[in-house]
Structure formats: C-alpha cells, structure tokens
Design an enzyme around this catalytic site. Sequence first.
Site, PDB file in Angstrom:
ATOM      1  N   THR A 126       0.666  -1.137  -0.034  1.00  0.00           N
ATOM      2  CA  THR A 126       0.129   0.135   0.034  1.00  0.00           C
ATOM      3  C   THR A 126       0.844   1.315   0.061  1.00  0.00           C
ATOM      4  O   THR A 126       2.019   1.126   0.549  1.00  0.00           O
ATOM      5  CB  THR A 126      -0.910  -0.015   1.319  1.00  0.00           C
ATOM      6  OG1 THR A 126      -0.117   0.239   2.313  1.00  0.00           O
ATOM      7  CG2 THR A 126      -1.702  -1.300   1.401  1.00  0.00           C
ATOM      8  N   GLY A 127       0.364   2.114  -0.675  1.00  0.00           N
ATOM      9  CA  GLY A 127       1.276   3.527  -0.535  1.00  0.00           C
ATOM     10  C   GLY A 127       2.628   3.524  -1.613  1.00  0.00           C
ATOM     11  O   GLY A 127       3.604   4.011  -1.022  1.00  0.00           O
ATOM     12  N   ALA A 128       2.275   2.650  -2.627  1.00  0.00           N
ATOM     13  CA  ALA A 128       3.358   2.379  -3.377  1.00  0.00           C
ATOM     14  C   ALA A 128       3.876   3.543  -4.407  1.00  0.00           C
ATOM     15  O   ALA A 128       4.594   3.274  -5.412  1.00  0.00           O
ATOM     16  CB  ALA A 128       3.290   1.021  -4.006  1.00  0.00           C
TER      17      ALA A 128
ATOM     18  N   SER B 243       4.832   6.485  -4.068  1.00  0.00           N
ATOM     19  CA  SER B 243       5.870   7.435  -3.578  1.00  0.00           C
ATOM     20  C   SER B 243       6.795   6.969  -2.473  1.00  0.00           C
ATOM     21  O   SER B 243       6.425   5.822  -1.637  1.00  0.00           O
ATOM     22  CB  SER B 243       5.358   8.837  -3.391  1.00  0.00           C
ATOM     23  OG  SER B 243       4.943   9.005  -2.080  1.00  0.00           O
ATOM     24  N   GLY B 244       7.920   7.451  -2.292  1.00  0.00           N
ATOM     25  CA  GLY B 244       8.780   7.220  -1.106  1.00  0.00           C
ATOM     26  C   GLY B 244       9.087   5.637  -0.755  1.00  0.00           C
ATOM     27  O   GLY B 244       9.439   4.927  -1.713  1.00  0.00           O
TER      28      GLY B 244
ATOM     29  N   TYR C  70      -0.038  11.585  14.967  1.00  0.00           N
ATOM     30  CA  TYR C  70       0.688  10.664  14.110  1.00  0.00           C
ATOM     31  C   TYR C  70       1.242   9.574  14.874  1.00  0.00           C
ATOM     32  O   TYR C  70       1.283   8.506  14.768  1.00  0.00           O
ATOM     33  CB  TYR C  70       1.704  11.678  13.172  1.00  0.00           C
ATOM     34  CG  TYR C  70       2.623  10.779  12.458  1.00  0.00           C
ATOM     35  CD1 TYR C  70       2.142  10.140  11.195  1.00  0.00           C
ATOM     36  CD2 TYR C  70       3.698  10.430  12.732  1.00  0.00           C
ATOM     37  CE1 TYR C  70       3.077   9.361  10.408  1.00  0.00           C
ATOM     38  CE2 TYR C  70       4.942   9.688  12.036  1.00  0.00           C
ATOM     39  CZ  TYR C  70       4.322   9.271  11.128  1.00  0.00           C
ATOM     40  OH  TYR C  70       5.081   8.414  10.208  1.00  0.00           O
TER      41      TYR C  70
HETATM   42  N1  LIG Z   1       9.692   9.234   5.703  1.00  0.00           N
HETATM   43  C1  LIG Z   1       9.991   9.121   6.997  1.00  0.00           C
HETATM   44  O1  LIG Z   1      10.808   9.787   7.544  1.00  0.00           O
HETATM   45  C2  LIG Z   1       9.227   7.923   7.844  1.00  0.00           C
HETATM   46  C3  LIG Z   1       9.644   7.811   9.071  1.00  0.00           C
HETATM   47  C4  LIG Z   1       8.776   6.957   9.891  1.00  0.00           C
HETATM   48  C5  LIG Z   1       7.797   6.236   9.264  1.00  0.00           C
HETATM   49  N2  LIG Z   1       7.390   6.499   8.148  1.00  0.00           N
HETATM   50  C6  LIG Z   1       6.467   5.738   7.696  1.00  0.00           C
HETATM   51  O2  LIG Z   1       6.390   5.180   6.162  1.00  0.00           O
HETATM   52  C7  LIG Z   1       5.285   5.014   5.683  1.00  0.00           C
HETATM   53  C8  LIG Z   1       5.552   5.834   4.135  1.00  0.00           C
HETATM   54  O3  LIG Z   1       5.905   6.974   4.144  1.00  0.00           O
HETATM   55  P1  LIG Z   1       6.735   7.898   3.096  1.00  0.00           P
HETATM   56  O4  LIG Z   1       7.677   8.325   4.042  1.00  0.00           O
HETATM   57  O5  LIG Z   1       7.198   6.822   2.017  1.00  0.00           O
HETATM   58  O6  LIG Z   1       5.499   9.073   2.546  1.00  0.00           O
HETATM   59  P2  LIG Z   1       5.127   9.464   1.392  1.00  0.00           P
HETATM   60  O7  LIG Z   1       6.116   9.447   0.295  1.00  0.00           O
HETATM   61  O8  LIG Z   1       4.089  10.659   1.394  1.00  0.00           O
HETATM   62  O9  LIG Z   1       4.258   8.004   1.062  1.00  0.00           O
HETATM   63  C9  LIG Z   1       2.942   7.748   1.571  1.00  0.00           C
HETATM   64  C10 LIG Z   1       2.241   6.815   0.372  1.00  0.00           C
HETATM   65  O10 LIG Z   1       1.066   6.641   1.220  1.00  0.00           O
HETATM   66  C11 LIG Z   1      -0.162   6.845   0.322  1.00  0.00           C
HETATM   67  N3  LIG Z   1      -1.411   7.105   1.120  1.00  0.00           N
HETATM   68  C12 LIG Z   1      -1.539   8.094   1.837  1.00  0.00           C
HETATM   69  N4  LIG Z   1      -2.828   8.290   2.188  1.00  0.00           N
HETATM   70  C13 LIG Z   1      -3.592   7.325   1.459  1.00  0.00           C
HETATM   71  C14 LIG Z   1      -4.552   6.787   1.632  1.00  0.00           C
HETATM   72  N5  LIG Z   1      -5.548   7.512   2.374  1.00  0.00           N
HETATM   73  N6  LIG Z   1      -5.007   5.500   0.869  1.00  0.00           N
HETATM   74  C15 LIG Z   1      -4.037   5.138   0.109  1.00  0.00           C
HETATM   75  N7  LIG Z   1      -3.091   5.278   0.117  1.00  0.00           N
HETATM   76  C16 LIG Z   1      -2.515   6.653   0.707  1.00  0.00           C
HETATM   77  C17 LIG Z   1       0.289   7.895  -0.569  1.00  0.00           C
HETATM   78  O11 LIG Z   1      -0.384   8.267  -1.781  1.00  0.00           O
HETATM   79  P3  LIG Z   1      -0.521   9.603  -2.591  1.00  0.00           P
HETATM   80  O12 LIG Z   1       0.891   9.380  -3.604  1.00  0.00           O
HETATM   81  O13 LIG Z   1      -1.833   9.180  -3.351  1.00  0.00           O
HETATM   82  O14 LIG Z   1      -0.364  10.726  -1.705  1.00  0.00           O
HETATM   83  C18 LIG Z   1       1.879   7.465  -1.005  1.00  0.00           C
HETATM   84  O15 LIG Z   1       1.924   6.551  -1.707  1.00  0.00           O
HETATM   85  C19 LIG Z   1       4.287   5.709   6.248  1.00  0.00           C
HETATM   86  O16 LIG Z   1       3.560   4.812   6.975  1.00  0.00           O
HETATM   87  C20 LIG Z   1       5.182   6.756   7.411  1.00  0.00           C
HETATM   88  O17 LIG Z   1       4.179   6.803   8.375  1.00  0.00           O
HETATM   89  C21 LIG Z   1       8.225   7.398   7.167  1.00  0.00           C
END
Ligand SMILES: NC(=O)c1ccc[n+]([C@@H]2O[C@H](COP(=O)([O-])OP(=O)(O)OC[C@H]3O[C@@H](n4cnc5c(N)ncnc54)[C@H](OP(=O)(O)O)[C@@H]3O)[C@@H](O)[C@H]2O)c1
Length: 289
Positions: free
Chosen positions: A12-14, A16-17, A168
């Site tokens: 899921t959420g693939a 970006s990032g 969060y």
């Molecule tokens: N980055 C960090 O430093 C960090 C640190 C600790 C944990 N995390 C965790 O890592 C995970 C991935 O985050 P990331 O950093 O890669 O952030 P990101 O680049 O913002 O990616 C988030 C992804 O989740 C999707 N998403 C958000 N809301 C959604 C919804 N309602 N339904 C379906 N998809 C949804 C987004 O889709 P869209 O493209 O449509 O927005 C995107 O693909 C998250 O669970 C975050 O809490 C991140």
Amino acid sequence: MADLQHQIILVTGATSGIGEVTARELARQGAHVIILARNRQKAERTQRELIATTGNQRVDIVLADLSVMQQVRDVAAQLHDKYPRLDVLVNNAGLMFGAERQLSVDGYEMTLATNHLGPFLLTSLLLDLLQKSPAARIVNVASMAYRFSKPTLSDLQSEQYYNPMWEYGNTKLWNIMFTQELAQRLRAHGITNVTTNALHPGAVATGYGQQSGGWLSAVLALGRPFMLSPEKGAETSIFLASDEKVGAVSGGYFSKKKPEPVKSSFNTPANNKRLWEISEALTDTKFLD
Ligand SMILES: NC(=O)c1ccc[n+]([C@@H]2O[C@H](COP(=O)([O-])OP(=O)(O)OC[C@H]3O[C@@H](n4cnc5c(N)ncnc54)[C@H](OP(=O)(O)O)[C@@H]3O)[C@@H](O)[C@H]2O)c1
C-alpha cells in the site's frame, strides 16, 4: 537477492517514497507486485516505472483510499476475485495531517482512519487470502514517532485534544500494538503460516510531512538533506517482507533490520487487546476473536 518468483505481494502507498522503493525492489526480485493506491494517475505512472526499471511485467494496480472503509471493503473484494492467495501484505501507506483536525467520510479523525483503521480493516479482510499462502507475512510500517505520542484509548478520535504530531505518533504506536496483538492472536488460533512484524524505516527524505503544511513541513524540508534516501529507508520493509532469516519471526518491532524493544508504558497486553476491540467496532469487522 531472494527469488520471489512465486510470491504475490501487495504494497500500500507505493506511489511514492518508501512504498515505491519497496514495491520496485520486490518486483526486481521477481515478485508479482500489486500496488494499492488512491490516485489512478500516480498508480499508472508508478506501474510504468516499475515495469521499465525492473523488466518485471507482473506489476498490477488496485485503487482504494484507505481512509474510506467502504473503499477498503471494495478493494478487498477485488483482490479476492483476482488472486488465488497473497504471500505478503505491506501496510506502508501513512501520513501526518495538518494543524486542523479533519474527519474522514466515515466521520473518523483522518490520521486514525488512514494510518490505523484502514490497514486494520484491510488486514482483517485479506487474512483468508494470506492463509492460502504456504508462508505469508504482514509487514506494518510504523515509526519511532510512537515515542512522541500521547496515547489514550478513551479519546481515540482526538475530540478533546488534537495535535498533528501526537496524533501521528499515536497511530504509529497503534501500528505496533496491532502487530503484537495480531501475532498473539494468530498463534492462539494455531495459524502458523502467517507472521507479522512492524518497523521503523528511519528518517527518510520522502513526501512525508508535506500534507501537514505549516511549520512542520518547513522543518522537514530543511532536514531533508540529512535524511536517508528512500532506497535506504525501504531496506527494513524489504528485509521483513522477503528475508528468510525472519521467516518465522512474528510480533517484532524492527529498525535497521534488527529487533528493538518498544519503549512505551502504554504498550501493555491489556491495551493491545482493548485497541483491537475498539478497532473492530469502528471498522465493523471481527477477526481472530
Ligand atoms: N519518511 C519518514 O521519515 C518516515 C519515518 C517513519 C515512518 N514512516 C512511515 O513510512 C510510510 C511511508 O511513508 P513515506 O515516508 O514513504 O511517505 P510518502 O512519500 O508521503 O508516501 C506515502 C504513501 O501513502 C499513500 N497514501 C496516503 N494516504 C493514503 C490513503 N488514504 N489511501 C491510500 N494511500 C495513501 C500516498 O499516496 P499518494 O501518492 O496518493 O499521496 C503515498 O503513496 C508511512 O507509513 C510513514 O508513516 C516514514
């Protein structure tokens, strides 16, 4: 590199990032990867990129906004129609919202709906497909931000007090507590072919924090040059999804591919059970009872 030719993996959420890199690297290792995304255009772009960079044609898309419970139900039904089983579910999608408390279409606080209730319901509805795998894994992307939280189960919707960072952090603690309770219930039900683990990916330069707006987005943007790349940030997710060393481990919390203790006095078996029961009631589902 593991050979994942026979694996069907949902991330899921693939779009970006960390999720995008996780999906890409698992596809590179041969897995049949399904991207769950809420935005069709982004999903199709990601699908094209993943196929082009890995040469693996088996990259599919399913669409759902995880904050909308009916969409989670619909996507679970589609997955049942399309696939004979699931080998890995990576609950990666998640984000932080802004200074104003927002509600989902179901009337739930948005961070809770997106980061916890949607993944909880999705996991519940896909458990039977995972049980059809010889060895399935559920990987929950949490965060060490669980330590910056003010957990309470009596105000799960943050009606009395809302702070985006704490909210969060709370949902990331729920991810860990859900993982532990799920592992315990799988064991109690004698389900030995499904494991689950949670992880902290590190501080990773992704789209994370952009939705929150205001000073927090600005601070995160300033810190970006010092953060991990998404490639580095995806390593623990990929490890838990595919490495044979952790094939039999369940209920753990990992960082840098190593298990870590969870340092929260709120993380008790009684609170894990209560969170599970409240989540069942809010998502109108029951599983592993
Ligand atoms: N980055 C960090 O430093 C960090 C640190 C600790 C944990 N995390 C965790 O890592 C995970 C991935 O985050 P990331 O950093 O890669 O952030 P990101 O680049 O913002 O990616 C988030 C992804 O989740 C999707 N998403 C958000 N809301 C959604 C919804 N309602 N339904 C379906 N998809 C949804 C987004 O889709 P869209 O493209 O449509 O927005 C995107 O693909 C998250 O669970 C975050 O809490 C991140």
